[in-house]
Scaffold this active site. Sequence first.
Site, PDB file in Angstrom:
ATOM      1  N   GLU A 184     153.827  19.318 -81.176  1.00 10.15           N
ATOM      2  CA  GLU A 184     152.601  18.579 -81.486  1.00 10.15           C
ATOM      3  C   GLU A 184     151.879  19.246 -82.658  1.00 10.15           C
ATOM      4  O   GLU A 184     151.927  20.472 -82.811  1.00 10.15           O
ATOM      5  CB  GLU A 184     151.687  18.571 -80.256  1.00 10.15           C
ATOM      6  CG  GLU A 184     150.380  17.841 -80.430  1.00 10.15           C
ATOM      7  CD  GLU A 184     149.582  17.773 -79.134  1.00 10.15           C
ATOM      8  OE1 GLU A 184     148.366  17.546 -79.215  1.00 10.15           O
ATOM      9  OE2 GLU A 184     150.169  17.965 -78.048  1.00 10.15           O
TER      10      GLU A 184
ATOM     11  N   GLU B 147     141.670  17.343 -84.591  1.00  5.52           N
ATOM     12  CA  GLU B 147     140.746  16.966 -83.529  1.00  5.52           C
ATOM     13  C   GLU B 147     139.308  17.204 -83.986  1.00  5.52           C
ATOM     14  O   GLU B 147     138.996  18.273 -84.522  1.00  5.52           O
ATOM     15  CB  GLU B 147     141.004  17.785 -82.260  1.00  5.52           C
ATOM     16  CG  GLU B 147     142.374  17.536 -81.642  1.00  5.52           C
ATOM     17  CD  GLU B 147     142.645  18.438 -80.458  1.00  5.52           C
ATOM     18  OE1 GLU B 147     143.134  17.936 -79.432  1.00  5.52           O
ATOM     19  OE2 GLU B 147     142.381  19.659 -80.566  1.00  5.52           O
TER      20      GLU B 147
END
Length: 251
Positions: A137, A141
């Site tokens: 991943e 964010e």
Amino acid sequence: MLRTRLTALVLATIGLTAVLSVPHAEAAIGPSFVDNLNSFDTGRWHKADGYSNGGMFNAGWRADHVWFSGGVMGINLDTASCPGGCSGKPYASGEYRSNDLFTYGRFEARLKAVKNPGTVTSFFTYTGPSDGQPWDEIDVEILGKNTNQLQTNYFTGGVGGHETVINLGFDASAGYHDYAFEWWNGGTINWFVDGRLVHQENGSRGALPTHPQRIMMNLWPGVGVDGWLQPFRYPGRTLTATYDWVKYTRY
């Protein structure tokens, strides 16, 4: 770190709970593209629907919470009930996932984040058990507790703990900005904001991802991670993150 341990448990659940809901990993390795997000392109994307990623995610996914209007894609977060109950989560939101997997290249999105403690507005790549692969991943964010900051992170084989917080110099909820990362084969991951390099990982803190990944965008409220996100309190109105476009350039 508490956040890393909890994330490891939770995001692994993406692969377990979503395995019946998304195309499996025979998916093609996708080519370069530009999507202006004017409409739902079912040849490129699918919407999560009727389940929850579990753990720290305090919302279930509803397909109708990802919408297109006025040249942008929006993701709503509210108190609507969820198809199939969504594991009893009290909130509903949306997650947009690519059909294909994508390898090394430049991943970019222009977006406006949500300002509300306890929330995460995201643009990221992910693969895991639902694709028949280890969990890799790469994250962009924006935490609703402080939308003047960006958090980067990556996971390789399920190992994370590479969070870095970047001061943006602007409020990411007040307007659209361009967020990007370059993922180089055997080299580095470089994060950019409005074309400016803001962070680099070269593997010195842990091996970099190697597996092709799906491009994903979501908005979600946290639970049990108040030290990271601050407590989530629903403000009595729908919260909406909006995305103007998304691009991928294969290297």
